[in-house]
Design a protein around this motif. Structure first.
Motif, PDB file in Angstrom:
ATOM      1  N   TYR A  44       6.135  -6.548 -17.264  1.00 33.82           N
ATOM      2  CA  TYR A  44       5.060  -5.562 -16.701  1.00 33.82           C
ATOM      3  C   TYR A  44       5.225  -4.366 -17.476  1.00 33.82           C
ATOM      4  O   TYR A  44       6.215  -3.673 -17.981  1.00 33.82           O
ATOM      5  N   ASN A  45       3.911  -3.921 -18.140  1.00 34.93           N
ATOM      6  CA  ASN A  45       4.063  -2.836 -19.271  1.00 34.93           C
ATOM      7  C   ASN A  45       3.528  -1.759 -18.572  1.00 34.93           C
ATOM      8  O   ASN A  45       2.915  -1.646 -17.578  1.00 34.93           O
ATOM      9  N   GLN A  46       4.257  -0.519 -18.788  1.00 27.43           N
ATOM     10  CA  GLN A  46       3.833   0.644 -18.254  1.00 27.43           C
ATOM     11  C   GLN A  46       3.805   1.852 -19.166  1.00 27.43           C
ATOM     12  O   GLN A  46       4.735   1.917 -20.198  1.00 27.43           O
ATOM     13  N   VAL A  47       2.677   2.553 -19.169  1.00 27.93           N
ATOM     14  CA  VAL A  47       2.601   3.731 -20.154  1.00 27.93           C
ATOM     15  C   VAL A  47       2.249   4.971 -19.310  1.00 27.93           C
ATOM     16  O   VAL A  47       1.298   4.956 -18.703  1.00 27.93           O
ATOM     17  N   ALA A  48       3.333   6.000 -19.662  1.00 27.95           N
ATOM     18  CA  ALA A  48       2.839   7.168 -18.823  1.00 27.95           C
ATOM     19  C   ALA A  48       2.554   8.335 -19.951  1.00 27.95           C
ATOM     20  O   ALA A  48       3.414   8.522 -21.001  1.00 27.95           O
ATOM     21  N   VAL A  49       1.413   9.167 -19.662  1.00 28.24           N
ATOM     22  CA  VAL A  49       0.841   9.995 -20.789  1.00 28.24           C
ATOM     23  C   VAL A  49       0.678  11.295 -20.085  1.00 28.24           C
ATOM     24  O   VAL A  49       0.305  11.297 -19.018  1.00 28.24           O
ATOM     25  N   PHE A  50       0.972  12.372 -20.717  1.00 26.27           N
ATOM     26  CA  PHE A  50       0.602  13.631 -20.006  1.00 26.27           C
ATOM     27  C   PHE A  50       0.599  14.819 -21.240  1.00 26.27           C
ATOM     28  O   PHE A  50       1.200  14.482 -22.388  1.00 26.27           O
ATOM     29  N   ALA A  71       1.459  -5.224  -9.494  1.00 32.05           N
ATOM     30  CA  ALA A  71       2.176  -6.146 -10.463  1.00 32.05           C
ATOM     31  C   ALA A  71       1.649  -7.546 -10.349  1.00 32.05           C
ATOM     32  O   ALA A  71       1.268  -8.226 -11.218  1.00 32.05           O
ATOM     33  N   ALA A  72       1.740  -8.051  -8.948  1.00 27.92           N
ATOM     34  CA  ALA A  72       1.198  -9.452  -8.533  1.00 27.92           C
ATOM     35  C   ALA A  72      -0.155  -9.613  -9.002  1.00 27.92           C
ATOM     36  O   ALA A  72      -0.548 -10.852  -9.246  1.00 27.92           O
ATOM     37  N   SER A  73      -1.056  -8.639  -8.849  1.00 27.82           N
ATOM     38  CA  SER A  73      -2.489  -8.809  -8.989  1.00 27.82           C
ATOM     39  C   SER A  73      -2.925  -9.107 -10.629  1.00 27.82           C
ATOM     40  O   SER A  73      -4.070  -9.543 -10.751  1.00 27.82           O
ATOM     41  N   ASP A  74      -2.163  -8.988 -11.366  1.00 31.53           N
ATOM     42  CA  ASP A  74      -2.572  -8.928 -12.921  1.00 31.53           C
ATOM     43  C   ASP A  74      -3.582  -8.154 -13.444  1.00 31.53           C
ATOM     44  O   ASP A  74      -4.017  -8.356 -14.540  1.00 31.53           O
ATOM     45  N   ALA A  75      -3.985  -7.377 -12.598  1.00 33.75           N
ATOM     46  CA  ALA A  75      -4.931  -6.299 -13.186  1.00 33.75           C
ATOM     47  C   ALA A  75      -4.350  -5.249 -13.888  1.00 33.75           C
ATOM     48  O   ALA A  75      -3.332  -4.933 -13.989  1.00 33.75           O
ATOM     49  N   VAL A  76      -5.305  -4.711 -14.587  1.00 33.39           N
ATOM     50  CA  VAL A  76      -4.919  -3.401 -15.687  1.00 33.39           C
ATOM     51  C   VAL A  76      -5.065  -2.312 -14.578  1.00 33.39           C
ATOM     52  O   VAL A  76      -6.317  -2.138 -14.297  1.00 33.39           O
ATOM     53  N   MET A  77      -4.113  -1.334 -14.475  1.00 30.95           N
ATOM     54  CA  MET A  77      -4.185  -0.450 -13.377  1.00 30.95           C
ATOM     55  C   MET A  77      -4.123   0.844 -14.239  1.00 30.95           C
ATOM     56  O   MET A  77      -3.196   1.108 -14.988  1.00 30.95           O
ATOM     57  N   VAL A  78      -5.074   1.785 -13.922  1.00 32.34           N
ATOM     58  CA  VAL A  78      -5.063   3.001 -14.693  1.00 32.34           C
ATOM     59  C   VAL A  78      -5.148   4.168 -13.303  1.00 32.34           C
ATOM     60  O   VAL A  78      -5.969   4.323 -12.811  1.00 32.34           O
ATOM     61  N   LEU A 127      -1.123   7.255 -15.857  1.00 35.93           N
ATOM     62  CA  LEU A 127      -0.199   6.068 -15.967  1.00 35.93           C
ATOM     63  C   LEU A 127      -0.965   4.800 -16.169  1.00 35.93           C
ATOM     64  O   LEU A 127      -2.036   4.467 -15.242  1.00 35.93           O
ATOM     65  N   VAL A 128      -0.756   3.804 -16.957  1.00 30.21           N
ATOM     66  CA  VAL A 128      -1.220   2.703 -17.152  1.00 30.21           C
ATOM     67  C   VAL A 128      -0.186   1.431 -17.029  1.00 30.21           C
ATOM     68  O   VAL A 128       0.819   1.533 -17.239  1.00 30.21           O
ATOM     69  N   GLN A 129      -0.691   0.379 -16.343  1.00 29.28           N
ATOM     70  CA  GLN A 129       0.308  -0.700 -16.045  1.00 29.28           C
ATOM     71  C   GLN A 129      -0.505  -1.979 -15.999  1.00 29.28           C
ATOM     72  O   GLN A 129      -1.776  -2.042 -15.553  1.00 29.28           O
ATOM     73  N   TYR A 130       0.291  -3.124 -16.633  1.00 30.85           N
ATOM     74  CA  TYR A 130      -0.384  -4.360 -16.651  1.00 30.85           C
ATOM     75  C   TYR A 130       0.506  -5.316 -16.974  1.00 30.85           C
ATOM     76  O   TYR A 130       1.708  -5.008 -17.886  1.00 30.85           O
ATOM     77  N   PRO A 131       0.416  -6.748 -16.801  1.00 32.93           N
ATOM     78  CA  PRO A 131       1.454  -7.685 -17.300  1.00 32.93           C
ATOM     79  C   PRO A 131       1.094  -8.287 -18.598  1.00 32.93           C
ATOM     80  O   PRO A 131       0.129  -8.131 -19.204  1.00 32.93           O
ATOM     81  N   VAL A 132       2.259  -8.479 -19.177  1.00 34.10           N
ATOM     82  CA  VAL A 132       2.259  -9.164 -20.812  1.00 34.10           C
ATOM     83  C   VAL A 132       2.911 -10.299 -20.566  1.00 34.10           C
ATOM     84  O   VAL A 132       3.918 -10.540 -19.654  1.00 34.10           O
TER      85      VAL A 132
END
Length: 402
Positions: free
Chosen positions: A232-238, A206-213, A221-226
């Motif tokens: 911190y935005n999180q989206v879990a897809v399945f 979260a501290a890195s500010d990167a978009v994580m997939v 799972l997708v994560q990134y700050p807004v």
């Protein structure tokens, strides 16, 4: 600016509708935007704005406003959700990026982007905003379109209409026919939370500010700050094993837990913090050629609903809006404006629709397929944008036919 100001109605007050209204008004026409809800608003969480979207926002005059709350991530990173190892990344601050793309890659909260567009529409003297207007049907003749509304609301007459009423567009259904939505059998749980709730390795990401997939078998799972990093935005897809077209009892929280049970510790730690108050079944449609029907044109999800795997849904709606404004800046005949808009946008949007599906399949590979994907992606340099540059580069404005 056009010498003759047309009366244009835009149906739908989401991101695409507001952008279209603003773009057409900036081209010199009078716009009435009609939203069925009692007040303007947007639901959802984070949104990725690739450089093609940032360029569109600049052309709409709202990029500075969006950037005040958005985050410019330094990298896009794909991780293996099972092993926790990095697969590949793209450096968004490299010279290769800045030389190839003239606009930033941003991540923002949907409500922040919507608010910036809404404020710009409210400030523009040629835009009239109306809420509580549910369009039931449209009638058109050689000179105008007549929109009819639920209840006792009187009809509205316009020179042309833009249908930006989303995935379940009533106007599209009336114009194109009773098409079936294509259910991907995937479902998303999404939300944003304060980053101080992230712990351990999650807090480092979260501290890195990167978009994580985090890519895994039939899930990601997708994560990134807004919002300036305040959320911190999180989206879990399945993919659900229990989908049936005649039931809504699939893609449940229990399935979410089951699908992510074999992931690495970092992903499992994030799972309890993902919002569970709403699930989002993921649909798209097959591309169509007929975006224009007389004096009515489709835009955004009403024209080309797509799966989210290229993060281009809102981006393509913004491109639509800019192209539409450019067309209405050149033509006072709605038929000519709509034809130019459709010719410029249709093929590109269809290509992104179909490739979004394909990238979802790549992201969700299992077993040996995932191993080969990881090996192939790992060989790509972090400043190699060849695979994605066509997505992030909008088509040039259409040249009017003499």
């Amino acid at each position: 600016m056009t010498p003759v100001a047309l009366r244009i109605a835009v149906v739908g007050g989401g991101i695409g509708g507001l952008a279209a209204a603003l773009s057409i008004a900036r081209a010199g026409h009078h716009v009435t935007l009609l939203e069925q809800a009692a007040r303007f608003g947007e639901i959802g969480a984070g949104l990725q704005l690739a450089p093609n979207a940032s360029q569109a926002l600049e052309e709409l005059g709202v990029l500075d406003a969006v950037q005040r709350t958005a985050v410019a991530p330094p990298r896009l990173v794909m991780m293996d959700a099972l092993s926790g190892e990095q697969v590949t990344s793209l450096d968004l601050r490299s010279s290769a990026y800045t030389e190839r793309f003239t606009h930033p890659y941003l991540v923002t909260h949907r409500t922040d982007l919507h608010a910036a567009l809404l404020a710009a529409c409210r400030e523009h003297p040629a835009v009239t905003l109306r809420t509580g207007h549910t369009v039931t049907h449209a009638e058109q003749d050689e000179s105008a379109v007549h929109l009819h509304f639920a209840g006792t609301t009187p009809r509205l007459t316009a020179d042309a209409v833009v249908a930006a009423d989303g995935l379940h567009s009533r106007l599209r259904q009336a114009l194109v026919g009773d098409e079936e939505l294509v259910c991907s059998r995937y479902v998303a749980f999404r939300g944003a939370l304060p980053p101080d709730r992230m712990t351990g390795r999650m807090s480092q990401h979260a501290a890195s500010d990167a978009v994580m997939v985090w890519a895994g078998p039939r899930m990601h799972l997708v994560q990134y700050p807004v919002r300036r990093g305040e959320l911190y935005n999180q989206v879990a897809v399945f993919e659900s094993d229990h989908y049936t077209p005649d039931s809504d009892d699939w893609g449940t929280e229990a399935e979410l837990e089951e699908r992510f049970a074999g992931t690495c510790q970092t992903v499992r730690d994030a799972l309890p913090l993902i919002a569970r108050d709403r699930r989002w079944p993921l649909y798209d449609r097959l591309p169509i050629d007929n975006w224009v029907h007389g004096r009515i044109a489709l835009l955004g999800d009403a024209a080309h609903p797509m799966l989210q795997y290229l993060a281009q849904g809102a981006c393509q709606a913004l491109e639509d809006a800019v192209a539409l404004g450019q067309s209405f800046g050149r033509f006072t005949n709605p038929a000519d404006a709509f034809a130019t808009y459709s010719d410029q946008r249709r093929e590109r949007a269809a290509r992104i629709q179909t490739n979004a599906r394909r990238f979802g399949e790549i992201c969700h590979l299992e077993g040996m397929g995932a191993t080969l994907r990881n090996q192939l992606f790992a060989s790509r340099a972090s400043d190699d944008f060849n695979d994605v540059s066509w997505v992030w580069t909008p088509a040039p404005a259409a040249v009017p036919t003499p």
